[in-house]
Design a protein around this motif. Structure first.
Motif, PDB file in Angstrom:
ATOM      1  N   GLU A 204       0.807  -1.324   0.134  1.00  0.00           N
ATOM      2  CA  GLU A 204       0.051  -0.050  -0.051  1.00  0.00           C
ATOM      3  C   GLU A 204       0.916   1.208  -0.093  1.00  0.00           C
ATOM      4  OE1 GLU A 204      -4.046  -0.547   2.417  1.00  0.00           O
ATOM      5  OE2 GLU A 204      -2.563   0.406   3.367  1.00  0.00           O
ATOM      6  N   VAL A 205       0.487   2.343  -1.065  1.00  0.00           N
ATOM      7  CA  VAL A 205       1.290   3.466  -0.823  1.00  0.00           C
ATOM      8  C   VAL A 205       0.569   4.532  -0.238  1.00  0.00           C
ATOM      9  CG1 VAL A 205       2.519   5.137  -2.283  1.00  0.00           C
ATOM     10  CG2 VAL A 205       2.191   2.621  -3.193  1.00  0.00           C
ATOM     11  N   ARG A 206       1.117   5.035   0.838  1.00  0.00           N
ATOM     12  CA  ARG A 206       0.523   6.027   1.655  1.00  0.00           C
ATOM     13  C   ARG A 206       1.337   7.533   1.324  1.00  0.00           C
ATOM     14  NH1 ARG A 206      -3.787   4.974   4.604  1.00  0.00           N
ATOM     15  NH2 ARG A 206      -4.451   2.670   4.645  1.00  0.00           N
ATOM     16  N   ASP A 207       0.613   8.681   1.572  1.00  0.00           N
ATOM     17  CA  ASP A 207       1.704   9.656   1.512  1.00  0.00           C
ATOM     18  C   ASP A 207       1.860  10.106   2.999  1.00  0.00           C
ATOM     19  OD1 ASP A 207      -0.671  11.003   2.927  1.00  0.00           O
ATOM     20  OD2 ASP A 207      -1.132  12.293   1.187  1.00  0.00           O
ATOM     21  N   LYS A 208       2.742  11.220   3.055  1.00  0.00           N
ATOM     22  CA  LYS A 208       3.375  11.430   4.457  1.00  0.00           C
ATOM     23  C   LYS A 208       2.367  11.824   5.603  1.00  0.00           C
ATOM     24  CE  LYS A 208       4.413  16.237   3.072  1.00  0.00           C
ATOM     25  NZ  LYS A 208       4.074  16.168   1.600  1.00  0.00           N
ATOM     26  N   ASN A 209       1.017  12.101   5.130  1.00  0.00           N
ATOM     27  CA  ASN A 209       0.006  12.150   5.856  1.00  0.00           C
ATOM     28  C   ASN A 209      -0.811  10.815   6.169  1.00  0.00           C
ATOM     29  OD1 ASN A 209       0.522  15.221   6.117  1.00  0.00           O
ATOM     30  ND2 ASN A 209      -0.617  15.271   4.181  1.00  0.00           N
ATOM     31  N   GLY A 210      -0.364   9.840   5.677  1.00  0.00           N
ATOM     32  CA  GLY A 210      -1.243   8.438   5.782  1.00  0.00           C
ATOM     33  C   GLY A 210      -2.055   8.208   5.180  1.00  0.00           C
ATOM     34  N   GLU A 211      -2.396   9.245   4.102  1.00  0.00           N
ATOM     35  CA  GLU A 211      -3.486   9.174   3.121  1.00  0.00           C
ATOM     36  C   GLU A 211      -3.338   7.964   2.168  1.00  0.00           C
ATOM     37  OE1 GLU A 211      -6.337  10.089   3.230  1.00  0.00           O
ATOM     38  OE2 GLU A 211      -6.531  12.138   4.172  1.00  0.00           O
TER      39      GLU A 211
ATOM     40  N   ASP B  23      -2.548   4.229  -3.220  1.00  0.00           N
ATOM     41  CA  ASP B  23      -2.384   3.251  -4.255  1.00  0.00           C
ATOM     42  C   ASP B  23      -2.234   1.922  -3.408  1.00  0.00           C
ATOM     43  OD1 ASP B  23      -2.726   2.555  -6.792  1.00  0.00           O
ATOM     44  OD2 ASP B  23      -1.059   3.400  -7.694  1.00  0.00           O
ATOM     45  N   ARG B  24      -3.047   0.883  -4.182  1.00  0.00           N
ATOM     46  CA  ARG B  24      -2.618  -0.460  -3.583  1.00  0.00           C
ATOM     47  C   ARG B  24      -2.005  -1.360  -4.601  1.00  0.00           C
ATOM     48  NH1 ARG B  24      -7.618  -0.882  -0.231  1.00  0.00           N
ATOM     49  NH2 ARG B  24      -6.652  -0.626   1.866  1.00  0.00           N
TER      50      ARG B  24
END
Lengths: 615, 225
Positions: free
Chosen positions: A64-71, A74-75
């Protein structure tokens, strides 16, 4: 050792888009450069080493790709990629990759990645597009809620009223009355020591039977709750409700630089589209409608700063324009009386296509059910003049080309509109067509659908498969080309010696609008919004899927660049233009912009081949 | 078997050894044993043989893939074909190697020397290592007329230990390379040759190390039975 000896690896890589497009020799070199790692759920995240960026190819497992805010961005599963954004941008990875399920991942080193990009255009484009897509995903998640993402600096007042702590409350009240504010900041030695509000004057002065000579420091609220200037609107709301207060002084390095009130926050929220449209529909006179329309620039600004999709912004702004137009028609009918016959208010050009942006001018007309007598003609003249004037006052300036309902030339019965379109379609004269093309992007904003349909149906029945007309229209659309020169260098427009930059509207989006229009008219498609036209063309197999998606992506990308550029111009108080200076954006964006313009170029070539081959 | 004992034994072997090639080999390996396991160089390998008897059957091919700092490096993966005496016979059906291909092959002594050079400074890894080691040791004994000490991690033994911790009985076939791999979400490889099997075994070791370690640092003792 040759590649066939590690056949399972080669086979897997070869089966992946875009590796499948590589030659066997390149593929073999590529596979030999791989290293393989195993990532287990227990370790949580894939360790991305900023010193060693590489392309990660998922062989098995789930990530799972999450941005620095944890959003969540992409899976990923078998055959998916990560790590390419930092390879393309040269910046450190800001995203994190969580391991959902243990798995094997192939690593492609950066020098090989660059080599493959050089060797294969498809490979290069694939990852650039994947990167753009992920950026867009990021935008989509960000655009969720304006109050949670925008900062208080966007709505605080920057020139707060301040007074010395020994001023009398009477003097303070007079200053507040003059400035028409409900609070004043009390300053001692350049430091904020208190705040005096309407409520303080009521509770601590009047209700206590004290007189106006009382010094401010005896009535003020000492050491008020404050907020830092970089806080979010959301945090200001929280703080106000927690302390049950309505005024928050804003501090910047300990200095009071502004004040934000609950009214400011309410106003900020009302610039959200739904609230704004609701407000438009509630107004009962034209003056207050004009007042409400002053929030439209702020709405645009909010949408841009929330990074909404360009297509959505265009649709939102157009629905506001539509609501304003409808309200103006209704209010003026209350003055002029009921219309003598059915009519439609037509929107052309950008309002028709639902892609309005900042400082749009009016393009409209009136469609009457039948030929009016003198009395009816007088009624519609008065109505259209009033509505156009109202729109002008709401910020939609009069059309410089006079394509407006108040011009008798564009206020006609159904029969005469049909004749006008007939003339354009049957005797396509290049110059006349050049000015006529915006009429083919028409939409009814007000009035019975059946009336508008009979006009649109008759127009489309004439344009459909009309080779001569379509060739003429195509010829017109090809007089302007995307700003790319030899070696794919940008061609900058100049005004004398001053470099103006790239015209994103006329050399970009307008050309895509043209392409979509010609195809749509050739197929009798009713949609006028460019993205919807392209979608319909794809569904009917008039443009192949790949080209259609490319064109839609390019349209969105260029429009997005234009809007964010205008947002920047707005915040820097520069004049709003369609011009972008290429050096003001990152090399990656420039690269993508070049790709987008290339798509426009290809679209024009395709259109020419299809529509002008016989001429 | 602990690392200090291993190091001592290797030093002793190096001291006592009269063959320069082997002495180098022991010393190089000894140096690597001081590294933390996550940084230790491994060499996954696989042999294809004409049969299972190390006294009668012969080595057909050798595949190797190194593991450096926890990653398999395909650039350094190698596959070597070995000449045999006589014909491949029936086992050619199994391994897909035909006599014709063996004309590119080197003789067994060259192959054994190549193996020592390639794997120098690496800890060997194989699935069911004892069998492969048997063939190698027999080969070295015939060639150098002396015993060679080889250290190898056996992924099958590791798996057996792990399975026995969870179950009392081990199902037949559950220790085969493919069966082991499927428990770690590793892909099925249709093709088999010594290089692919070495790769498959190396990947299995990475997965096993991740599973054994969890969040702790591994020690070599965890891997050597």
């Amino acid at each position: 050792m040759d590649a066939s000896e590690l056949q399972p690896v080669t086979d897997f890589i070869k089966g992946l888009v875009p590796f499948g497009t590589l030659s066997d020799l390149t593929l073999e070199r590529c596979c030999k450069s791989l290293s393989i790692g195993y990532y287990s759920k227990a370790s949580g995240f894939v360790p991305l080493d900023p010193a060693h960026p590489q392309l990660y190819i998922v062989r098995s497992g789930a990530f799972e790709v999450r941005d620095k805010n944890g959003e969540l961005l992409d899976r990923l599963g078998e055959g998916d990629y990560f790590g390419f954004p930092s390879l393309l941008s040269g910046e450190d990875a800001s995203n994190r990759v969580a391991i959902l399920e243990d798995g094997l991942v192939y690593h492609l080193p950066p020098d090989m990645f660059d080599l493959l990009r050089l060797e294969s255009r498809e490979f290069d484009r694939f990852f650039n597009r994947a990167f753009a897509k992920r950026l867009r995903h990021q935008g989509r998640f960000k655009a969720k809620d304006l109050t949670t993402t925008s900062r208080i600096t966007s709505l605080m007042s920057r020139t707060p009223l301040t007074i010395d702590l020994n001023t009398s409350v009477a003097e303070a009240s007079r200053l507040m009355r003059k400035a028409r504010v409900s609070s004043v900041l009390v300053i001692d030695n350049n430091k904020l020591v208190g705040i005096l509000t309407d409520k303080d004057l009521r509770n601590r002065v009047l209700a206590e039977n004290l007189n106006g000579d009382l010094p401010v420091h005896q009535a003020m609220t000492c050491n008020p709750v404050v907020i830092e200037s970089n806080s979010l609107v959301f945090e200001a709301m929280l703080s106000m409700s927690a302390h049950n207060i309505h005024h928050l002084p804003v501090l910047d390095n300990g200095q009071a630089t502004g004040i934000v009130t609950s009214t400011d926050i309410l106003r900020g929220q009302s610039s959200q589209p739904l609230l704004l449209i609701g407000e438009i529909e509630r107004q009962n006179d034209i003056a207050s409608l004009i007042q409400v329309s002053k929030q439209i620039p702020l709405l645009l600004q909010n949408l841009i700063s929330a990074d909404a999709r360009a297509e959505e912004i265009g649709r939102v702004l157009t629905s506001v324009t539509d609501a304003l137009t409808r309200r103006l028609i209704v209010l003026n009918q209350q003055i002029l009386g009921e219309a003598p016959m059915a009519f439609c208010w037509l929107a052309f050009g950008s309002q028709g296509r639902q892609d309005q942006a900042a400082c749009s001018d009016q393009d409209n007309g009136l469609l009457l059910a039948h030929e009016p007598d003198d009395a009816a003609a007088g009624y519609f003249e008065a109505l259209s003049r009033a509505v156009c004037k109202g729109l002008d006052e709401c910020g939609y300036v009069y059309c410089p080309g006079d394509i407006m309902a108040q011009n008798p030339k564009w206020r006609m019965s159904l029969q005469r509109w049909q004749q006008v379109f007939d003339k354009w379609v049957n005797t396509p004269e290049p110059k006349a067509l050049m000015h006529a093309s915006i009429f083919f992007d028409m939409r009814s904003v007000y009035g019975p659908k059946s009336l508008f349909d009979s006009l649109q149906d008759s127009v489309l029945s004439k344009t459909k498969d009309n080779d001569i007309f379509l060739a003429g229209l195509t010829g017109n659309s090809l007089t302007s080309t995307p700003p790319l020169g030899f070696f794919r260098k940008f061609v900058l427009e100049r005004d004398g010696s001053e470099v103006k930059g790239i015209d994103l509207k006329h050399k970009g989006n307008a050309l895509i609008n043209d392409i979509a229009r010609v195809y749509a008219l050739s197929a009798g498609i009713k949609e006028v919004n460019t993205a919807k036209r392209i979608r319909a063309l794809m569904e009917q197999n008039i443009i192949n899927r790949k080209d259609a998606l490319n064109l839609a992506d390019a349209h969105e990308f260029i429009a997005h660049m234009r809007l964010s550029n205008q947002g920047l111009q707005y915040t820097q108080s520069l004049p709003i233009t369609n011009y972008l200076m290429p050096q003001s954006v990152s090399s990656l964006i420039r690269h993508q912009l070049r790709d987008a313009f290339k798509v426009v170029h290809d679209g024009q070539v395709g259109l020419k081949l299809k529509m002008m081959r016989n001429f | 078997m602990n690392a200090i004992y291993l190091k001592l034994r290797l030093q002793l072997d190096a001291l006592l050894c009269k063959n320069a090639l082997l002495r180098d080999y022991y010393q190089a390996l000894n140096q690597q044993l001081s590294l933390p396991v996550s940084q230790m160089p491994f060499m996954a390998f696989d042999l294809e043989m004409t049969g299972l008897d190390s006294q009668q059957d012969q080595i057909l091919s050798i595949g190797i893939v190194p593991i450096i700092a926890g990653e398999l490096h395909l650039a350094k993966a190698k596959h070597l074909l070995v000449q045999i005496e006589g014909s491949v016979g029936n086992s050619a059906v199994i391994h897909g190697i035909v006599d014709d291909q063996l004309t590119h092959a080197v003789d067994i002594e060259q192959a054994l020397q190549w193996f020592l050079e390639q794997t120098k400074g690496h800890i060997l890894v194989a699935h069911h290592a004892p069998l492969d080691l048997c063939f190698l040791k027999a080969g070295y004994l015939r060639w150098l007329k002396q015993e060679v000490k080889l250290i190898a991690v056996d992924t099958m033994a590791l798996e057996k230990k792990r399975l026995l911790r969870k179950h009392d009985v081990i199902q037949e076939g559950s220790l085969r390379l493919d069966a082991c791999r499927s428990r770690y979400n590793l892909p099925v490889y249709a093709a088999h040759n010594a290089a692919v099997d070495a790769l498959a075994c190396g990947e299995l070791l990475l997965a096993q190390m991740a599973a054994i370690a969890g969040k702790d640092e591994l020690v070599l003792t965890d891997l050597l039975a």
